[in-house]
Scaffold this motif. Sequence first.
Motif, PDB file in Angstrom:
ATOM      1  N   TRP A 144       0.934  -1.136   0.080  1.00  0.00           N
ATOM      2  CA  TRP A 144       0.043   0.168   0.055  1.00  0.00           C
ATOM      3  C   TRP A 144       0.901   1.209  -0.077  1.00  0.00           C
ATOM      4  O   TRP A 144       0.485   2.149  -0.543  1.00  0.00           O
ATOM      5  CB  TRP A 144      -1.017  -0.058   1.238  1.00  0.00           C
ATOM      6  N   ARG A 145       2.048   1.343   0.961  1.00  0.00           N
ATOM      7  CA  ARG A 145       2.907   2.380   0.800  1.00  0.00           C
ATOM      8  C   ARG A 145       3.398   2.807  -0.665  1.00  0.00           C
ATOM      9  O   ARG A 145       3.512   4.077  -1.059  1.00  0.00           O
ATOM     10  CB  ARG A 145       3.953   2.179   1.832  1.00  0.00           C
ATOM     11  N   ALA A 146       3.695   1.932  -1.356  1.00  0.00           N
ATOM     12  CA  ALA A 146       4.059   2.018  -2.731  1.00  0.00           C
ATOM     13  C   ALA A 146       3.079   2.466  -3.700  1.00  0.00           C
ATOM     14  O   ALA A 146       3.479   3.224  -4.509  1.00  0.00           O
ATOM     15  CB  ALA A 146       4.989   0.760  -3.291  1.00  0.00           C
ATOM     16  N   LEU A 147       1.822   2.198  -3.312  1.00  0.00           N
ATOM     17  CA  LEU A 147       0.777   2.470  -4.189  1.00  0.00           C
ATOM     18  C   LEU A 147       0.038   4.050  -3.869  1.00  0.00           C
ATOM     19  O   LEU A 147      -0.533   4.723  -4.771  1.00  0.00           O
ATOM     20  CB  LEU A 147      -0.351   1.436  -4.064  1.00  0.00           C
ATOM     21  N   VAL A 148       0.257   4.325  -2.632  1.00  0.00           N
ATOM     22  CA  VAL A 148      -0.292   5.709  -2.203  1.00  0.00           C
ATOM     23  C   VAL A 148       0.709   6.787  -1.889  1.00  0.00           C
ATOM     24  O   VAL A 148       1.753   6.401  -1.256  1.00  0.00           O
ATOM     25  CB  VAL A 148      -1.395   5.624  -1.075  1.00  0.00           C
ATOM     26  N   ARG A 149       0.043   8.298  -2.275  1.00  0.00           N
ATOM     27  CA  ARG A 149       1.023   9.300  -2.021  1.00  0.00           C
ATOM     28  C   ARG A 149       0.651   9.986  -0.823  1.00  0.00           C
ATOM     29  O   ARG A 149       1.314  10.769  -0.304  1.00  0.00           O
ATOM     30  CB  ARG A 149       0.883  10.130  -3.296  1.00  0.00           C
ATOM     31  N   CYS A 150      -0.582   9.645  -0.385  1.00  0.00           N
ATOM     32  CA  CYS A 150      -1.084  10.253   0.645  1.00  0.00           C
ATOM     33  C   CYS A 150      -0.494   9.575   2.175  1.00  0.00           C
ATOM     34  O   CYS A 150      -0.060   8.391   1.999  1.00  0.00           O
ATOM     35  CB  CYS A 150      -2.684  10.420   0.729  1.00  0.00           C
ATOM     36  N   PRO A 151      -0.855  10.182   3.266  1.00  0.00           N
ATOM     37  CA  PRO A 151      -0.712   9.359   4.400  1.00  0.00           C
ATOM     38  C   PRO A 151      -1.165   8.141   4.414  1.00  0.00           C
ATOM     39  O   PRO A 151      -2.202   7.934   4.112  1.00  0.00           O
ATOM     40  CB  PRO A 151      -0.677  10.311   5.658  1.00  0.00           C
ATOM     41  N   LEU A 152      -0.640   7.149   5.211  1.00  0.00           N
ATOM     42  CA  LEU A 152      -0.892   5.611   5.386  1.00  0.00           C
ATOM     43  C   LEU A 152      -1.283   5.315   6.723  1.00  0.00           C
ATOM     44  O   LEU A 152      -0.217   5.385   7.435  1.00  0.00           O
ATOM     45  CB  LEU A 152      -0.315   4.823   4.830  1.00  0.00           C
ATOM     46  N   VAL A 153      -2.397   4.992   7.031  1.00  0.00           N
ATOM     47  CA  VAL A 153      -2.668   4.397   8.533  1.00  0.00           C
ATOM     48  C   VAL A 153      -2.532   3.221   8.709  1.00  0.00           C
ATOM     49  O   VAL A 153      -3.582   2.661   7.705  1.00  0.00           O
ATOM     50  CB  VAL A 153      -3.964   5.244   9.066  1.00  0.00           C
ATOM     51  N   ALA A 154      -2.082   2.457   9.504  1.00  0.00           N
ATOM     52  CA  ALA A 154      -2.326   1.022   9.805  1.00  0.00           C
ATOM     53  C   ALA A 154      -3.294   1.015  11.061  1.00  0.00           C
ATOM     54  O   ALA A 154      -3.034   1.576  12.036  1.00  0.00           O
ATOM     55  CB  ALA A 154      -0.819   0.472  10.241  1.00  0.00           C
ATOM     56  N   ILE A 155      -4.123  -0.252  10.989  1.00  0.00           N
ATOM     57  CA  ILE A 155      -4.928  -0.377  12.102  1.00  0.00           C
ATOM     58  C   ILE A 155      -5.471  -1.730  12.022  1.00  0.00           C
ATOM     59  O   ILE A 155      -5.043  -2.490  11.257  1.00  0.00           O
ATOM     60  CB  ILE A 155      -6.430   0.495  11.887  1.00  0.00           C
ATOM     61  N   GLY A 156      -5.530  -2.235  13.417  1.00  0.00           N
ATOM     62  CA  GLY A 156      -5.999  -3.610  13.636  1.00  0.00           C
ATOM     63  C   GLY A 156      -5.162  -4.413  14.352  1.00  0.00           C
ATOM     64  O   GLY A 156      -3.935  -4.658  13.645  1.00  0.00           O
ATOM     65  N   GLY A 157      -5.138  -4.700  15.714  1.00  0.00           N
ATOM     66  CA  GLY A 157      -4.264  -5.542  16.407  1.00  0.00           C
ATOM     67  C   GLY A 157      -3.034  -5.034  16.853  1.00  0.00           C
ATOM     68  O   GLY A 157      -1.955  -5.689  16.888  1.00  0.00           O
ATOM     69  N   ILE A 158      -2.533  -3.898  16.497  1.00  0.00           N
ATOM     70  CA  ILE A 158      -1.360  -3.147  16.640  1.00  0.00           C
ATOM     71  C   ILE A 158      -1.155  -2.850  18.222  1.00  0.00           C
ATOM     72  O   ILE A 158      -1.951  -2.250  19.029  1.00  0.00           O
ATOM     73  CB  ILE A 158      -1.330  -1.559  15.971  1.00  0.00           C
TER      74      ILE A 158
END
Length: 210
Positions: A144-158
């Motif tokens: 996903w990081r390679a595909l999006v230019r906007c900020p990326l949020v990780a969620i779930g079980g972190i």
Amino acid sequence: MLRLDPFYPIVPDTAWLARLLGEGIKLVQLRLKNVDAGAVGAEIARAMQLCADHRCQLVVNDYWREAITAGADFVHLGQDDLRTADLGMIKAAGIRIGISTHSPKELETALAAAPDYVALGPIYPTKLKEMPWAPQGLDRLAEWRALVRCPLVAIGGITLERVPDALAAGADCAAVVTDIVTNQDPEQQTQNWLEATAPWRNLSTGKPPP
């Protein structure tokens, strides 16, 4: 590009919000649950005032109409909300938009809306609710990081132990629910999270620390 704080707690009401703001959080999502429809506007208005007093960025989950009425500046939309939301109205009000994704198709849909951030989840198994999606894992996060230019949020079980890996894999920040709201000492756990994410918070390059 918009910069997000690496620690992104999600709270179910303004009582929780008031507890965590005093610990120094700078980014928070208000995900109202079990609130009477008539009280939503007042809750958002109170949240906005609390966050303004503490210089914290507030993101309102789902209730985009009420967010516009209250003058909020950031909303988060799930895929179901995205299908029915008036994006033109939201953007005309000057409101930023974050969008949840769980699959390549959902990412395509989200990017077509020109979001201010994209969230991917669940990264790990989560106890928050029954999920129809398998854990995405760190490889998908890096993809996903390679595909999006906007900020990326990780969620779930972190968790505190997992967050360095999630941020190193490409997430700009980690959204956290269970690890805070089910903790016996949420205030101390919030401090633990702020400390754990400090190396990323202080970076000017946007790259994870070595």
